[in-house]
Design an enzyme around this catalytic site. Structure first.
Site, mmCIF file in Angstrom:
data_model
loop_
_atom_site.group_PDB
_atom_site.id
_atom_site.type_symbol
_atom_site.label_atom_id
_atom_site.label_comp_id
_atom_site.label_asym_id
_atom_site.label_seq_id
_atom_site.Cartn_x
_atom_site.Cartn_y
_atom_site.Cartn_z
ATOM 1 N N HIS A 64 101.462 -34.292 22.440
ATOM 2 C CA HIS A 64 102.049 -33.499 21.362
ATOM 3 C C HIS A 64 103.568 -33.542 21.464
ATOM 4 O O HIS A 64 104.128 -33.717 22.561
ATOM 5 C CB HIS A 64 101.589 -32.052 21.455
ATOM 6 N N GLU A 66 105.751 -31.228 21.428
ATOM 7 C CA GLU A 66 106.292 -30.231 22.351
ATOM 8 C C GLU A 66 106.137 -30.670 23.798
ATOM 9 O O GLU A 66 107.060 -30.513 24.608
ATOM 10 C CB GLU A 66 105.595 -28.876 22.166
ATOM 11 N N CYS A 95 100.220 -25.051 19.780
ATOM 12 C CA CYS A 95 98.818 -24.844 20.144
ATOM 13 C C CYS A 95 98.746 -24.191 21.531
ATOM 14 O O CYS A 95 99.765 -23.982 22.188
ATOM 15 C CB CYS A 95 98.072 -26.181 20.148
ATOM 16 N N CYS A 98 100.300 -26.393 24.384
ATOM 17 C CA CYS A 98 101.762 -26.410 24.379
ATOM 18 C C CYS A 98 102.331 -25.047 24.771
ATOM 19 O O CYS A 98 103.324 -24.974 25.495
ATOM 20 C CB CYS A 98 102.268 -26.852 23.014
#
Length: 177
Positions: A64, A66, A95, A98
């Protein structure tokens, strides 16, 4: 598809200025056929790391924006993995994975754009940040350029549905009203 970032924005403050940079990262992901999420990590008024989703390219569900940004930022930080003095700007509500990484890296501040009703861990689906953490608290600002972040996501998923021949909107990304 337009390779140039298609939005003309005039940031009015520091949060909008850095969120614009995160949106540009999201656009890079869009152009690579990745879910268009972008992030930048800022320390002392300087971007020290950038990231955008690379899940498909790396064939890694943890890639991801992040996560990639936090990892790169830890490598650049004089404090090592502790990011207490830094702010992470991401286009979409993080999410659970993260969010957990933000706690573990001791992130000082999080600024995010649009809600993620399916996976958001700051109140849209679940709120991990609402629980009192025994060691660390992340300061949070949300809704920065939310409408633009949501529009980028919705455009991406509309395009995917057209390619697949489906019409249902299950994107789950909303600007903050």
């Amino acid at each position: 598809m337009n390779k140039i970032f298609p939005y003309s924005l005039s940031p009015q403050n520091e949060d909008e200025r850095y969120m614009l940079e995160a949106l540009k990262e999201a656009w890079k992901a869009f152009l690579k056929d990745e879910v268009p999420v972008g992030a930048v990590l800022v320390h002392a008024g300087r971007i020290i790391a950038r990231g955008h989703n690379q899940v498909e390219m790396l064939k890694d569900a943890t890639a991801h924006a992040e996560m990639l940004c936090l990892t790169a930022g830890s490598a650049e930080s004089s404090e090592g993995w502790r990011l207490n003095e830094m702010t992470l700007y991401c286009t979409i509500e993080p999410c659970t994975m993260c969010a957990g990484a933000m706690f573990l890296s001791r992130l000082g501040r999080l600024v995010w754009g649009a809600k993620d009703l399916r996976h958001g861990a700051n109140g849209s689906w679940i709120d991990l940040f609402d629980k009192k953490h025994p060691m660390h608290t992340v300061k949070i600002t949300n809704g920065v350029y939310a409408e633009i972040a949501a529009e980028v996501m919705k455009t991406f998923f509309v395009q995917k549905r057209i390619e697949k021949g489906t019409t249902r909107d299950e994107s789950g990304y909303q600007g903050i009203n």
